[in-house]
Design an enzyme around this catalytic site. Structure first.
Site, PDB file in Angstrom:
ATOM      1  N   ASP A 151       0.839  -1.181   0.074  1.00  0.00           N
ATOM      2  CA  ASP A 151       0.051   0.046   0.115  1.00  0.00           C
ATOM      3  C   ASP A 151       0.955   1.085  -0.042  1.00  0.00           C
ATOM      4  OD1 ASP A 151      -1.811   1.883   0.579  1.00  0.00           O
ATOM      5  OD2 ASP A 151      -2.800   0.863   2.091  1.00  0.00           O
ATOM      6  N   ARG A 162       4.527   1.848  10.079  1.00  0.00           N
ATOM      7  CA  ARG A 162       4.399   3.168   9.429  1.00  0.00           C
ATOM      8  C   ARG A 162       5.478   4.119  10.087  1.00  0.00           C
ATOM      9  NH1 ARG A 162      -2.129   3.614   8.055  1.00  0.00           N
ATOM     10  NH2 ARG A 162      -2.364   1.569   6.995  1.00  0.00           N
ATOM     11  N   GLN A 166      -4.582  -3.885  12.339  1.00  0.00           N
ATOM     12  CA  GLN A 166      -5.881  -3.891  11.880  1.00  0.00           C
ATOM     13  C   GLN A 166      -6.528  -5.253  11.625  1.00  0.00           C
ATOM     14  OE1 GLN A 166      -5.823   0.153   9.154  1.00  0.00           O
ATOM     15  NE2 GLN A 166      -5.949  -1.905   8.028  1.00  0.00           N
ATOM     16  N   ASP A 170     -14.584   6.664   4.931  1.00  0.00           N
ATOM     17  CA  ASP A 170     -14.119   6.623   6.662  1.00  0.00           C
ATOM     18  C   ASP A 170     -15.193   6.221   7.511  1.00  0.00           C
ATOM     19  OD1 ASP A 170     -11.615   6.076   5.659  1.00  0.00           O
ATOM     20  OD2 ASP A 170     -11.198   8.657   6.599  1.00  0.00           O
ATOM     21  N   GLU A 173     -11.615   7.737  13.942  1.00  0.00           N
ATOM     22  CA  GLU A 173     -11.861   6.976  12.703  1.00  0.00           C
ATOM     23  C   GLU A 173     -11.520   5.530  13.190  1.00  0.00           C
ATOM     24  OE1 GLU A 173      -9.224   5.747   8.791  1.00  0.00           O
ATOM     25  OE2 GLU A 173      -9.314   7.943   9.298  1.00  0.00           O
ATOM     26  N   SER A 225     -11.167   2.704   7.298  1.00  0.00           N
ATOM     27  CA  SER A 225     -11.069   3.217   5.981  1.00  0.00           C
ATOM     28  C   SER A 225     -11.443   2.095   5.169  1.00  0.00           C
ATOM     29  CB  SER A 225      -9.784   3.643   5.527  1.00  0.00           C
ATOM     30  OG  SER A 225      -9.747   3.909   4.192  1.00  0.00           O
TER      31      SER A 225
END
Length: 336
Positions: free
Chosen positions: A57, A111, A126, A237, A250, A253
């Site tokens: 990604d 990340r 996730q 989202d 959030e 997504s």
């Protein structure tokens, strides 16, 4: 630490040991409810992929990937995944899934360029999920139906948490308010995209903000999205209002994925047409990969919300600046 939110008189309602037990309860409960709601099988997933596969990604296109070489495969560059948005679609085709069937998996990512705060860590966990659809389901109606099912699974999990931990009071509004990014800009033109999200979440509690990635009429984007997995006209989202932090929060997504036409258009708009040389992108253009819908649902985000935690570092282990650790401790927030 200007970027941090410190709730007044904060104190966790449960101990650190209870927190660990509650995290397991939430994860065990939610993944079963999600799989049932969307007809998903659990599968294993990679921690890293090769650069040449085109499966990683690219997020907003500027984040640096963690990469390394392998001694027995000279010339190959491996990359730690930033999400599994592309890999899942590839896997559905490889494993022979059909319309109405799908998969989910535990996704762990690094990340390295994320700015850490109450909601963000360089470690991301996730539930990544993806399902095969047919051409007739590439529409907003099906997207909305899927969002409502996911929110139902979240609300059901909140019910279980309240039953097991009377001192916790998570409330998830099951009624989803659907709004596009352009509608938000038209309604609140003087606000930033984040301020618009805070305003709409506080008003409606559970919101699905649609159509993220392309420029608005102002010429600005609400937020960035990679051009080669979500269809920017059929994505969004899931955001809920977090009363402890008084902000939009959030959880997911997600979206209907690009087909050949939207892939070409979005790559052209992003100046990334060179990606059409990758096997994944060729599979979409040539029709060898299935049409899909999918997304990611933050595991630690969900735990943080349902357990009433003020910082994501209270529910997972990561690395934090020392000044953040000290500032949080002064306000009753103890990072793992």
């Amino acid at each position: 630490m200007k970027q941090l939110i410190f709730p007044a008189h904060y104190q966790s309602a449960i101990s650190q040991r209870q927190t660990q037990q509650a995290i397991k309860l939430i994860k065990d409960t939610f993944q079963v409810k999600l799989a049932h709601a969307l007809h998903l099988d659990r599968v294993t997933a990679p921690l890293f992929v090769s650069h040449d596969s085109g499966l990683n990604d690219d997020l907003n296109g500027v984040e640096r990937k963690v990469h390394f070489t392998i001694r027995q495969v000279p010339g190959l560059q491996a990359e730690v995944v930033q999400s599994l948005a592309k890999w899942k679609r590839f896997a559905l085709g490889k494993y022979g899934y059909r319309a109405g069937e799908g998969l989910y998996t535990d996704m762990n990512a690094i990340r390295r360029d994320d700015e850490v705060d109450n909601l963000h860590s360089i470690f991301v966990d996730q539930w990544d999920w993806e399902a095969v659809i047919d051409r007739s389901q590439r529409c907003e109606e099906f997207l909305r139906e899927t969002v409502t099912r996911i929110v139902g699974a979240v609300a059901d999990t909140a019910d279980v948490v309240r039953e097991h931990y009377p001192d916790l009071h998570p409330e998830i509004c099951r009624a989803v308010y659907f709004v596009t990014t352009q509608e938000l800009e038209d309604r609140y033109p003087a606000l930033t995209p984040k301020e618009r999200e805070n305003r709409i979440a506080k008003e409606h509690k559970t919101v699905f903000i649609m159509q993220i990635g392309g420029p608005l009429r102002s010429g600005q984007k609400h937020d960035g999205r990679a051009p080669d997995y979500d269809d920017w006209s059929l994505n969004g989202d899931i955001v809920v209002y977090n009363p402890l932090l008084d902000c939009a929060f959030e959880l997911s997504s997600m979206g209907i994925r690009v087909d050949a036409d939207s892939l070409r258009a979005q790559l052209a708009a992003s100046g990334a047409e060179d990606r059409l040389a990758f096997p994944y992108h060729r599979g979409i253009v040539e029709g060898t990969l299935p049409l899909t819908i999918g997304g990611g649902i933050g595991q630690s985000r969900l735990c943080m919300l349902l357990l009433g935690k003020a910082h994501i570092g209270e529910v997972h282990v990561s690395l934090w600046p020392q000044e953040m650790i000290s500032a949080c401790a002064e306000h009753g927030i103890f990072l793992l």
